[in-house]
Design a protein around this motif. Structure first.
Motif, PDB file in Angstrom:
ATOM      1  N   ILE A 148       0.830  -1.204   0.000  1.00 41.74           N
ATOM      2  CA  ILE A 148       0.000   0.000   0.000  1.00 41.74           C
ATOM      3  C   ILE A 148       0.866   1.257   0.000  1.00 41.74           C
ATOM      4  CG2 ILE A 148      -1.961  -1.145   1.083  1.00 41.74           C
ATOM      5  CD1 ILE A 148      -1.172   0.245   3.727  1.00 41.74           C
ATOM      6  N   ALA A 149       0.260   2.355  -0.419  1.00 42.72           N
ATOM      7  CA  ALA A 149       0.939   3.651  -0.412  1.00 42.72           C
ATOM      8  C   ALA A 149       0.819   4.322   0.949  1.00 42.72           C
ATOM      9  CB  ALA A 149       0.361   4.555  -1.493  1.00 42.72           C
ATOM     10  N   GLY A 150      -0.190   3.943   1.709  1.00 38.65           N
ATOM     11  CA  GLY A 150      -0.383   4.530   3.026  1.00 38.65           C
ATOM     12  C   GLY A 150      -1.815   4.423   3.488  1.00 38.65           C
ATOM     13  N   ILE A 151      -2.089   5.166   4.554  1.00 47.34           N
ATOM     14  CA  ILE A 151      -3.425   5.189   5.167  1.00 47.34           C
ATOM     15  C   ILE A 151      -3.807   6.639   5.454  1.00 47.34           C
ATOM     16  CG2 ILE A 151      -3.450   2.835   6.114  1.00 47.34           C
ATOM     17  CD1 ILE A 151      -2.474   4.177   8.816  1.00 47.34           C
ATOM     18  N   PRO A 152      -4.014   7.443   4.408  1.00 46.55           N
ATOM     19  CA  PRO A 152      -4.311   8.856   4.639  1.00 46.55           C
ATOM     20  C   PRO A 152      -5.601   9.077   5.422  1.00 46.55           C
ATOM     21  CG  PRO A 152      -4.625   8.289   2.329  1.00 46.55           C
ATOM     22  CD  PRO A 152      -4.034   7.096   2.994  1.00 46.55           C
ATOM     23  N   MET A 153      -5.588  10.163   6.166  1.00 48.76           N
ATOM     24  CA  MET A 153      -6.743  10.530   6.975  1.00 48.76           C
ATOM     25  C   MET A 153      -7.734  11.318   6.122  1.00 48.76           C
ATOM     26  SD  MET A 153      -6.840  12.336  10.697  1.00 48.76           S
ATOM     27  CE  MET A 153      -5.161  11.903  10.892  1.00 48.76           C
ATOM     28  N   VAL A 154      -9.004  10.977   6.233  1.00 47.91           N
ATOM     29  CA  VAL A 154     -10.039  11.697   5.494  1.00 47.91           C
ATOM     30  C   VAL A 154     -11.007  12.433   6.418  1.00 47.91           C
ATOM     31  CG1 VAL A 154      -9.860  10.241   3.453  1.00 47.91           C
ATOM     32  CG2 VAL A 154     -11.479   9.613   5.252  1.00 47.91           C
ATOM     33  N   ASP A 155     -10.934  12.145   7.717  1.00 48.20           N
ATOM     34  CA  ASP A 155     -11.769  12.858   8.680  1.00 48.20           C
ATOM     35  C   ASP A 155     -11.112  12.739  10.046  1.00 48.20           C
ATOM     36  OD1 ASP A 155     -14.022  14.269   9.719  1.00 48.20           O
ATOM     37  OD2 ASP A 155     -14.895  12.374  10.385  1.00 48.20           O
ATOM     38  N   LYS A 179     -10.778   8.886  10.609  1.00 45.08           N
ATOM     39  CA  LYS A 179     -11.150   7.909   9.593  1.00 45.08           C
ATOM     40  C   LYS A 179     -10.023   7.891   8.577  1.00 45.08           C
ATOM     41  CE  LYS A 179     -14.902   6.380   6.655  1.00 45.08           C
ATOM     42  NZ  LYS A 179     -16.306   6.580   6.348  1.00 45.08           N
ATOM     43  N   ARG A 180      -9.579   6.695   8.231  1.00 41.89           N
ATOM     44  CA  ARG A 180      -8.457   6.527   7.315  1.00 41.89           C
ATOM     45  C   ARG A 180      -8.860   5.612   6.171  1.00 41.89           C
ATOM     46  NH1 ARG A 180      -3.189   8.174   9.195  1.00 41.89           N
ATOM     47  NH2 ARG A 180      -3.411   9.060  11.254  1.00 41.89           N
ATOM     48  N   VAL A 181      -8.159   5.779   5.058  1.00 42.38           N
ATOM     49  CA  VAL A 181      -8.448   5.000   3.864  1.00 42.38           C
ATOM     50  C   VAL A 181      -7.207   4.204   3.475  1.00 42.38           C
ATOM     51  CG1 VAL A 181      -9.104   5.116   1.433  1.00 42.38           C
ATOM     52  CG2 VAL A 181     -10.156   6.664   3.076  1.00 42.38           C
ATOM     53  N   TRP A 182      -7.422   2.957   3.120  1.00 45.00           N
ATOM     54  CA  TRP A 182      -6.380   2.049   2.643  1.00 45.00           C
ATOM     55  C   TRP A 182      -6.137   2.393   1.177  1.00 45.00           C
ATOM     56  CZ3 TRP A 182      -4.046  -1.439   5.794  1.00 45.00           C
ATOM     57  CH2 TRP A 182      -3.367  -2.514   5.229  1.00 45.00           C
ATOM     58  N   VAL A 183      -4.931   2.862   0.826  1.00 45.73           N
ATOM     59  CA  VAL A 183      -4.698   3.305  -0.544  1.00 45.73           C
ATOM     60  C   VAL A 183      -3.503   2.613  -1.185  1.00 45.73           C
ATOM     61  CG1 VAL A 183      -5.762   5.579  -0.185  1.00 45.73           C
ATOM     62  CG2 VAL A 183      -3.297   5.322   0.076  1.00 45.73           C
ATOM     63  N   VAL A 184      -3.602   2.463  -2.502  1.00 48.98           N
ATOM     64  CA  VAL A 184      -2.530   1.905  -3.324  1.00 48.98           C
ATOM     65  C   VAL A 184      -2.232   2.918  -4.426  1.00 48.98           C
ATOM     66  CG1 VAL A 184      -3.167  -0.496  -2.842  1.00 48.98           C
ATOM     67  CG2 VAL A 184      -4.168   0.673  -4.822  1.00 48.98           C
ATOM     68  N   ARG A 185      -1.131   2.711  -5.128  1.00 48.03           N
ATOM     69  CA  ARG A 185      -0.787   3.569  -6.272  1.00 48.03           C
ATOM     70  C   ARG A 185      -1.196   2.879  -7.570  1.00 48.03           C
ATOM     71  NH1 ARG A 185       1.737   7.976  -4.821  1.00 48.03           N
ATOM     72  NH2 ARG A 185       2.977   7.957  -2.948  1.00 48.03           N
ATOM     73  N   ASN A 186      -1.720   3.668  -8.507  1.00 54.48           N
ATOM     74  CA  ASN A 186      -2.033   3.112  -9.825  1.00 54.48           C
ATOM     75  C   ASN A 186      -0.798   3.249 -10.719  1.00 54.48           C
ATOM     76  OD1 ASN A 186      -1.965   5.770 -10.775  1.00 54.48           O
ATOM     77  ND2 ASN A 186      -4.199   5.956 -10.877  1.00 54.48           N
ATOM     78  N   ALA A 224      -0.028   5.309 -12.983  1.00 51.27           N
ATOM     79  CA  ALA A 224       0.436   6.694 -13.147  1.00 51.27           C
ATOM     80  C   ALA A 224       1.079   7.237 -11.869  1.00 51.27           C
ATOM     81  CB  ALA A 224      -0.731   7.584 -13.565  1.00 51.27           C
ATOM     82  N   GLY A 225       1.021   6.458 -10.774  1.00 48.26           N
ATOM     83  CA  GLY A 225       1.595   6.895  -9.505  1.00 48.26           C
ATOM     84  C   GLY A 225       0.625   7.619  -8.598  1.00 48.26           C
ATOM     85  N   ASP A 226      -0.616   7.782  -9.063  1.00 46.73           N
ATOM     86  CA  ASP A 226      -1.635   8.413  -8.226  1.00 46.73           C
ATOM     87  C   ASP A 226      -2.157   7.407  -7.210  1.00 46.73           C
ATOM     88  OD1 ASP A 226      -1.529  10.773  -9.780  1.00 46.73           O
ATOM     89  OD2 ASP A 226      -2.896   9.877 -11.249  1.00 46.73           O
ATOM     90  N   ILE A 227      -2.689   7.921  -6.099  1.00 47.83           N
ATOM     91  CA  ILE A 227      -3.249   7.004  -5.104  1.00 47.83           C
ATOM     92  C   ILE A 227      -4.745   6.841  -5.337  1.00 47.83           C
ATOM     93  CG2 ILE A 227      -1.482   7.459  -3.369  1.00 47.83           C
ATOM     94  CD1 ILE A 227      -3.515   9.222  -1.893  1.00 47.83           C
TER      95      ILE A 227
END
Length: 138
Positions: A55-62, A110-117, A119-122
């Motif tokens: 994964i790329a990380g666990i960014p916070m969304v709230d 609240k966090r989201v499980w993210v990966v990179r596509n 193009a390098g975007d999450i």
């Protein structure tokens, strides 16, 4: 769900001119407590679980907090962190900061499980079943 307590000693640099913890530093403490919570659940350091799960990380969304009592330089506080909800690609954490055994702050994130596509975007990705199992453990 999974719970862990992290102990933090308040440092001089954490405080504002009034001698109390400058409020953004609490969010830094909570970010570290979330990493410690997941590291305990996954039985590996954050740098390892990022790679292990790809994964790329666990960014916070709230996030938010209710400040009840201040903490000062030299105080030792306990941060009890608990997974409270598992979504498709997100999870929620509740933090309770205790000073001298009394609630000083109640916070949530609240966090989201993210990966990179390619193009390098999450982008968000579903929580893997083994992650769900580990975070659901008591």
């Amino acid at each position: 769900m999974f719970t862990r307590t992290t102990q933090v000693e308040i440092q001089f640099g954490d405080c504002d001119p009034a001698g109390i913890v400058y409020y953004p530093n609490y969010f830094r403490f909570f970010d570290n407590a979330t990493a410690a919570l997941l590291s305990a659940a996954f039985a590996m350091h954050k740098r390892n679980w990022l790679e292990h799960f790809g994964i790329a990380g666990i960014p916070m969304v709230d996030t938010g907090a209710r400040f009840i009592k201040p903490s000062r330089f030299g105080d030792v506080v306990d941060i009890r962190s608990e997974i409270t909800e598992l979504g498709r690609s997100s999870f929620s954490v509740r933090h309770t900061l205790l000073r001298d055994g009394e609630v000083a702050i109640e916070a949530h994130e609240k966090r989201v499980w993210v990966v990179r596509n390619e193009a390098g975007d999450i982008r968000s990705a579903p929580l893997p079943e083994d992650v769900r199992r580990l975070l659901s453990a008591s």
